[in-house]
Design an enzyme around this catalytic site. Structure first.
Site, PDB file in Angstrom:
ATOM      1  N   ASN A  62      89.426  27.062  52.409  1.00 30.06           N
ATOM      2  CA  ASN A  62      89.083  26.889  51.003  1.00 30.06           C
ATOM      3  C   ASN A  62      88.000  27.926  50.695  1.00 30.06           C
ATOM      4  OD1 ASN A  62      88.156  26.089  48.531  1.00 30.06           O
ATOM      5  ND2 ASN A  62      87.857  23.938  49.077  1.00 30.06           N
ATOM      6  N   GLY A  95      82.450  17.529  39.908  1.00 28.82           N
ATOM      7  CA  GLY A  95      83.454  17.692  38.870  1.00 28.82           C
ATOM      8  C   GLY A  95      84.248  16.395  38.852  1.00 28.82           C
ATOM      9  N   ARG A 116      93.714  26.623  50.012  1.00 25.45           N
ATOM     10  CA  ARG A 116      93.551  25.937  48.734  1.00 25.45           C
ATOM     11  C   ARG A 116      93.457  27.012  47.656  1.00 25.45           C
ATOM     12  NH1 ARG A 116      88.287  24.092  45.657  1.00 25.45           N
ATOM     13  NH2 ARG A 116      89.313  22.987  43.991  1.00 25.45           N
ATOM     14  N   LEU A 135      81.190  10.395  44.086  1.00 23.91           N
ATOM     15  CA  LEU A 135      80.669   9.284  43.300  1.00 23.91           C
ATOM     16  C   LEU A 135      81.628   8.087  43.343  1.00 23.91           C
ATOM     17  CD1 LEU A 135      78.499   8.473  41.119  1.00 23.91           C
ATOM     18  CD2 LEU A 135      80.039   9.474  39.453  1.00 23.91           C
ATOM     19  N   GLU A 191      91.819  16.327  50.705  1.00 25.60           N
ATOM     20  CA  GLU A 191      92.633  17.451  50.228  1.00 25.60           C
ATOM     21  C   GLU A 191      93.065  18.365  51.376  1.00 25.60           C
ATOM     22  OE1 GLU A 191      89.342  17.514  47.494  1.00 25.60           O
ATOM     23  OE2 GLU A 191      90.629  18.445  45.983  1.00 25.60           O
ATOM     24  N   ARG A 216      78.903  19.767  33.672  1.00 28.63           N
ATOM     25  CA  ARG A 216      79.885  20.182  32.653  1.00 28.63           C
ATOM     26  C   ARG A 216      79.966  19.160  31.527  1.00 28.63           C
ATOM     27  NH1 ARG A 216      84.713  21.236  36.747  1.00 28.63           N
ATOM     28  NH2 ARG A 216      83.239  21.621  38.414  1.00 28.63           N
ATOM     29  N   HIS A 258      92.295  19.310  40.418  1.00 23.74           N
ATOM     30  CA  HIS A 258      92.160  18.237  41.419  1.00 23.74           C
ATOM     31  C   HIS A 258      93.524  17.627  41.764  1.00 23.74           C
ATOM     32  CE1 HIS A 258      87.872  17.322  39.736  1.00 23.74           C
ATOM     33  NE2 HIS A 258      87.758  18.090  40.810  1.00 23.74           N
TER      34      HIS A 258
HETATM   35  P1  ADP Z   1      82.409  18.111  44.520  1.00 23.00           P
HETATM   36  O1  ADP Z   1      82.985  17.972  43.143  1.00 23.00           O
HETATM   37  O2  ADP Z   1      81.331  19.114  44.614  1.00 23.00           O
HETATM   38  O3  ADP Z   1      83.436  18.172  45.618  1.00 23.00           O
HETATM   39  P2  ADP Z   1      81.775  15.518  45.672  1.00 23.00           P
HETATM   40  O4  ADP Z   1      83.083  14.854  45.562  1.00 23.00           O
HETATM   41  O5  ADP Z   1      81.259  15.888  47.019  1.00 23.00           O
HETATM   42  O6  ADP Z   1      81.645  16.738  44.685  1.00 23.00           O
HETATM   43  O7  ADP Z   1      80.707  14.553  44.966  1.00 23.00           O
HETATM   44  C1  ADP Z   1      79.365  14.896  44.949  1.00 23.00           C
HETATM   45  C2  ADP Z   1      78.625  13.956  44.034  1.00 23.00           C
HETATM   46  O8  ADP Z   1      78.841  12.606  44.421  1.00 23.00           O
HETATM   47  C3  ADP Z   1      77.124  14.155  44.139  1.00 23.00           C
HETATM   48  O9  ADP Z   1      76.669  15.105  43.248  1.00 23.00           O
HETATM   49  C4  ADP Z   1      76.598  12.794  43.786  1.00 23.00           C
HETATM   50  O10 ADP Z   1      76.352  12.809  42.409  1.00 23.00           O
HETATM   51  C5  ADP Z   1      77.718  11.834  44.070  1.00 23.00           C
HETATM   52  N1  ADP Z   1      77.377  10.906  45.155  1.00 23.00           N
HETATM   53  C6  ADP Z   1      77.555  11.054  46.477  1.00 23.00           C
HETATM   54  N2  ADP Z   1      77.104   9.971  47.149  1.00 23.00           N
HETATM   55  C7  ADP Z   1      76.619   9.113  46.219  1.00 23.00           C
HETATM   56  C8  ADP Z   1      76.009   7.813  46.261  1.00 23.00           C
HETATM   57  N3  ADP Z   1      75.802   7.179  47.403  1.00 23.00           N
HETATM   58  N4  ADP Z   1      75.651   7.258  45.090  1.00 23.00           N
HETATM   59  C9  ADP Z   1      75.841   7.883  43.939  1.00 23.00           C
HETATM   60  N5  ADP Z   1      76.402   9.100  43.840  1.00 23.00           N
HETATM   61  C10 ADP Z   1      76.782   9.706  44.952  1.00 23.00           C
END
Ligand code: ADP
Length: 398
Positions: free
Chosen positions: A7, A212, A91, A332, A384, A241, A180
């Site tokens: 990636n 994202g 990717r 998240l 992914e 964003r 995605h």
């Molecule tokens: P990306 O889009 O960069 O792949 P990810 O899927 O890794 O992002 O998600 C990253 C985001 O997930 C972080 O910026 C954070 O906001 C959120 N996140 C990760 N763990 C937690 C948690 N335990 N509680 C709340 N938010 C979280």
């Protein structure tokens, strides 16, 4: 069969090496700050300690070479020689209208990807550089492209056309593409498997909520609508964003603040979202923390975010004339029980009931809906890279 998944970003390169006999990850890693001072490679072989190299990685060729050295190193490598690797799966962010599935990369595919670069100027050129580096360093090894947009190519015209003069669709291919896709496809398939339902007869709403974020309506195994559009800016409120904004706000602000298109683009992509509203951070953990400590703007950011997700879930339940299952995934979606709760509290009319104990758990695929919930709600960690490896194997087997 061993498959390397790459990636490539503009200054980064993530990799995972799979043994497809059992889909085990033999090693994974990340090159950061390629072409920038302070570059490094973090190599993580399975069952061994991580190794960090702090050599300067001048470009993607050098980075791929360094990854190959790490993978074949007698001490912390996981293969004897690169000859053991049967194929590379890449990717690729944007496949435009050219690709509705994964493909073996040849000259025609590369030409099409060049054409798509205008649609994803930050991503596709980096993907092409990664492909070129592998062709040079692993001659004769098959390369496969797996596209973020491909899964959404089944969207009907009514979901992908913007109501702007049709000539712009014809002239510039301005339409909704969605992103995605690899993640939405993976978690919707997994959801059907977990619920022991035929994928082709399931209505699923998948919520990929990370930095994202996007939501997808998957009806009978096909994406029929998704929140991201021409670019990954449309749709939900994200880390930085803006998501959906009245287009008139943009021309208004450009005039008032004398902004160039690049400056406006930067505001919408990098300074907006929950960061823009809260002024605290783009990371939901920081915002949840600030909100718990009484920061009103952080609380507002979380509210706006969850409200929008809930509205889209309602919209997609309408679009599919029902929903069997809602899935949460990505940083998240997988980790924040409080955000899932905020969202699901809006969905009582659909008969969604959450089990508080299960919703507090983390780190594995699970059902978080209560036994009396009319719609099943699942948390499924996305993967992914595994989809890319599987698609690559499938194309090679053919
Ligand atoms: P990306 O889009 O960069 O792949 P990810 O899927 O890794 O992002 O998600 C990253 C985001 O997930 C972080 O910026 C954070 O906001 C959120 N996140 C990760 N763990 C937690 C948690 N335990 N509680 C709340 N938010 C979280």
């Amino acid at each position: 069969m061993k498959i390397l998944v790459l990636n490539c970003g503009s200054s980064s390169l993530k990799y995972q090496l799979f043994d497809m006999e059992n889909e085990a990850v033999l090693a994974k890693g990340l090159c950061e700050r390629i072409g920038i001072e302070g570059s490094k490679l973090k190599h993580q072989p399975a069952c061994q300690d991580d190794v960090i190299f702090e050599d300067y990685l001048e470009d993607h060729d050098v980075a791929v070479k360094k990854v190959m050295e790490a993978l074949t190193n007698p001490e912390y490598g996981v293969v004897k020689s690169m000859k053991e690797i049967n194929a590379v799966g890449h990717r690729v962010v944007h496949g435009g209208e050219y690709f509705a599935g994964s493909v073996i990369i040849d000259d025609a595919v590369k030409d099409a990807l060049e054409k798509c670069s205008e649609l994803a100027p930050l991503h596709n050129p980096a993907n092409l550089i990664g492909i070129a580096a592998c062709e040079k360093l692993m001659p004769g090894v098959a390369q496969v492209g797996v596209f973020d947009t491909a899964f959404h190519q089944t969207m009907p015209e009514r979901a992908y056309l913007y109501a702007i003069p049709y000539e712009y669709y014809e002239k510039y291919k301005i339409r909704r593409y969605g992103f995605h896709g690899t993640s939405h496809r993976y978690v919707s398939e997994e959801a059907a498997r977990m619920l022991e339902r035929p994928y082709e007869q399931t209505k699923t709403i998948t919520c990929h909520l990370g930095n994202g974020g996007s939501i997808c309506a998957v009806r009978n195994g096909k994406s029929i609508d998704t929140t991201m559009g021409f670019t990954p800016l449309e749709g939900l409120v994200m880390g930085t964003r803006a998501g959906d904004v009245d287009a008139a706000v943009i021309t208004f602000l450009m005039e008032k603040e004398k902004l160039t298109p690049q400056e406006m683009d930067n505001i919408l992509n990098k300074k907006s979202g929950v960061l823009g509203i809260s002024g605290v951070s783009s990371d939901f953990r920081d915002i949840e923390d600030a909100s718990e400590h009484g920061n009103a703007r952080a609380e507002a950011a979380l509210d706006v975010f969850a409200y929008k997700v809930a509205k889209r879930i309602g919209a997609y339940a309408a679009a599919m004339n029902g929903v069997d299952c809602i899935v949460f995934t990505a940083g998240l979606g997988e980790n924040s029980g409080s955000t899932r709760r905020l969202i699901c509290d809006y969905l009582g009319y659909l008969g969604v009931h959450i089990d508080s104990y299960n919703n507090s758990l983390r780190g594995k695929a699970m059902e978080i809906s209560a036994s009396d919930s009319r719609v099943r709600v699942l948390v499924i960690p996305t993967n992914e890279e595994l989809v890319i490896a599987r698609d690559t194997k499938e194309l090679l087997d053919k």
